[in-house]
Design a protein around this motif. Structure first.
Motif, PDB file in Angstrom:
ATOM      1  N   GLN A  25      11.434  14.523  -1.499  1.00  0.00           N
ATOM      2  CA  GLN A  25      10.605  13.488  -0.895  1.00  0.00           C
ATOM      3  C   GLN A  25       9.130  13.855  -0.888  1.00  0.00           C
ATOM      4  O   GLN A  25       8.760  15.025  -0.817  1.00  0.00           O
ATOM      5  CB  GLN A  25      11.054  13.225   0.536  1.00  0.00           C
ATOM      6  CG  GLN A  25      12.463  12.661   0.639  1.00  0.00           C
ATOM      7  CD  GLN A  25      12.776  12.185   2.027  1.00  0.00           C
ATOM      8  OE1 GLN A  25      12.206  12.656   3.006  1.00  0.00           O
ATOM      9  NE2 GLN A  25      13.686  11.236   2.130  1.00  0.00           N
ATOM     10  N   GLU A  31       9.691   9.283   1.394  1.00  0.00           N
ATOM     11  CA  GLU A  31      10.427   8.551   0.374  1.00  0.00           C
ATOM     12  C   GLU A  31      10.643   9.452  -0.827  1.00  0.00           C
ATOM     13  O   GLU A  31       9.853  10.362  -1.105  1.00  0.00           O
ATOM     14  CB  GLU A  31       9.685   7.287  -0.057  1.00  0.00           C
ATOM     15  CG  GLU A  31       9.680   6.181   0.977  1.00  0.00           C
ATOM     16  CD  GLU A  31       9.226   4.859   0.395  1.00  0.00           C
ATOM     17  OE1 GLU A  31       9.664   4.518  -0.730  1.00  0.00           O
ATOM     18  OE2 GLU A  31       8.422   4.180   1.041  1.00  0.00           O
ATOM     19  N   SER A 169      19.975   6.843   7.491  1.00  0.00           N
ATOM     20  CA  SER A 169      18.647   7.453   7.434  1.00  0.00           C
ATOM     21  C   SER A 169      18.351   8.239   8.708  1.00  0.00           C
ATOM     22  O   SER A 169      17.840   9.360   8.657  1.00  0.00           O
ATOM     23  CB  SER A 169      17.588   6.373   7.233  1.00  0.00           C
ATOM     24  OG  SER A 169      16.289   6.918   7.252  1.00  0.00           O
ATOM     25  N   GLU A 216       4.769   3.457   6.334  1.00  0.00           N
ATOM     26  CA  GLU A 216       5.035   2.368   5.402  1.00  0.00           C
ATOM     27  C   GLU A 216       3.750   1.873   4.745  1.00  0.00           C
ATOM     28  O   GLU A 216       3.738   1.534   3.554  1.00  0.00           O
ATOM     29  CB  GLU A 216       5.747   1.225   6.129  1.00  0.00           C
ATOM     30  CG  GLU A 216       7.165   1.586   6.559  1.00  0.00           C
ATOM     31  CD  GLU A 216       7.855   0.472   7.334  1.00  0.00           C
ATOM     32  OE1 GLU A 216       7.186  -0.557   7.622  1.00  0.00           O
ATOM     33  OE2 GLU A 216       9.054   0.620   7.630  1.00  0.00           O
ATOM     34  N   ALA A 219       2.765   4.367   2.090  1.00  0.00           N
ATOM     35  CA  ALA A 219       3.638   4.231   0.923  1.00  0.00           C
ATOM     36  C   ALA A 219       3.210   3.043   0.065  1.00  0.00           C
ATOM     37  O   ALA A 219       3.175   3.121  -1.171  1.00  0.00           O
ATOM     38  CB  ALA A 219       5.087   4.070   1.364  1.00  0.00           C
TER      39      ALA A 219
END
Length: 242
Positions: A25, A31, A169, A216, A219
């Protein structure tokens, strides 16, 4: 027949290496480097593996980059039937130092003299804790939407979370930082394993939301930078291993 067998073996190893890389990741984004399309190639020649990586920006932090290159090397080397493993980071200002350091196993401090020896381990732990907090917030949002956060949220256990991506997760993030993953374990615990107190719940959840949104958002930004730098048609050539 021998040629066909050799091709099949190479293809099998490539698939296994791709699968192993799925577990690596980006430490900040939580991620997979394959999902983020940082891996551009996995090539196997007579059992020896070459992996090529790229990052969204030329000046991505070298400690982040080193972690990903080193982790990619380690998971690929653990795949059965592989020979030597070489990971090549491309288009990065410190690529030569990072590539050489990972290949020679000199460590981050050996590649970048003067850096704190414990820096990478602490960096990894910091982002693992943040990833856990974000995963917990996603679970809480799902439970709230289903009306499961009332009337006694602090009594909820991990087993109260429905099976699915969010629970899987969360369990993985808990395991990564040493928290209990048993179904009967308390759901609402901090990254230190201490149960959240009633008076702190609203503030903790607000913070967790901020962490999740930040991760997020970063990302999304990185995907945009990667597309701008390399083009939208620069998908990883996964050789059918998706």
């Amino acid at each position: 027949m021998a040629t066909e067998h050799a091709y099949a073996t190479v293809t099998t190893i490539e698939r296994k290496v791709w699968a192993a890389l799925d577990a690596v990741q980006d430490p900040e984004l939580a991620e997979s480097i394959t999902a983020l399309r940082f891996v551009t190639e996995v090539r196997v020649v007579e059992g020896d593996v070459t992996i090529r990586l790229r990052l969204p920006a030329y000046f991505c932090a070298p400690n982040f980059a080193y972690l990903m290159v080193a982790d990619a090397h380690d998971v690929a080397a653990a795949v059965p039937e592989t020979g030597t493993v070489r990971v090549i980071l491309e288009d990065h200002f410190a690529a030569d130092q990072i590539n050489a350091g990972v290949e020679r196993a000199t460590g981050f401090t050996g590649s970048f003299p003067g850096e704190a020896a414990e820096e990478l381990d602490e960096l990894r732990k910091t982002f693992q804790r943040k990833a856990y907090i974000a995963a917990l917030e996603r679970v809480v949002r799902r439970l709230s939407a289903a009306g499961r956060m009332e009337p006694a949220p602090l009594l909820l256990t991990l087993g109260d979370v429905p099976e699915g991506v969010e629970r899987t997760s969360l369990e993985r993030r808990r395991a990564a930082i040493g928290l209990d993953t048993a179904p009967e374990s308390s759901l609402l615990v901090g990254d230190d394993g201490i149960p959240v107190k009633s008076g702190d719940l609203a503030l903790r959840l607000s913070y967790a939301r901020a962490v999740r949104v930040s991760i997020e958002g970063n990302a999304h930004l990185c995907r945009g930078l990667l597309a701008t730098r390399y083009g939208d048609d620069s998908a990883s050539a996964r050789n059918g291993a998706a």
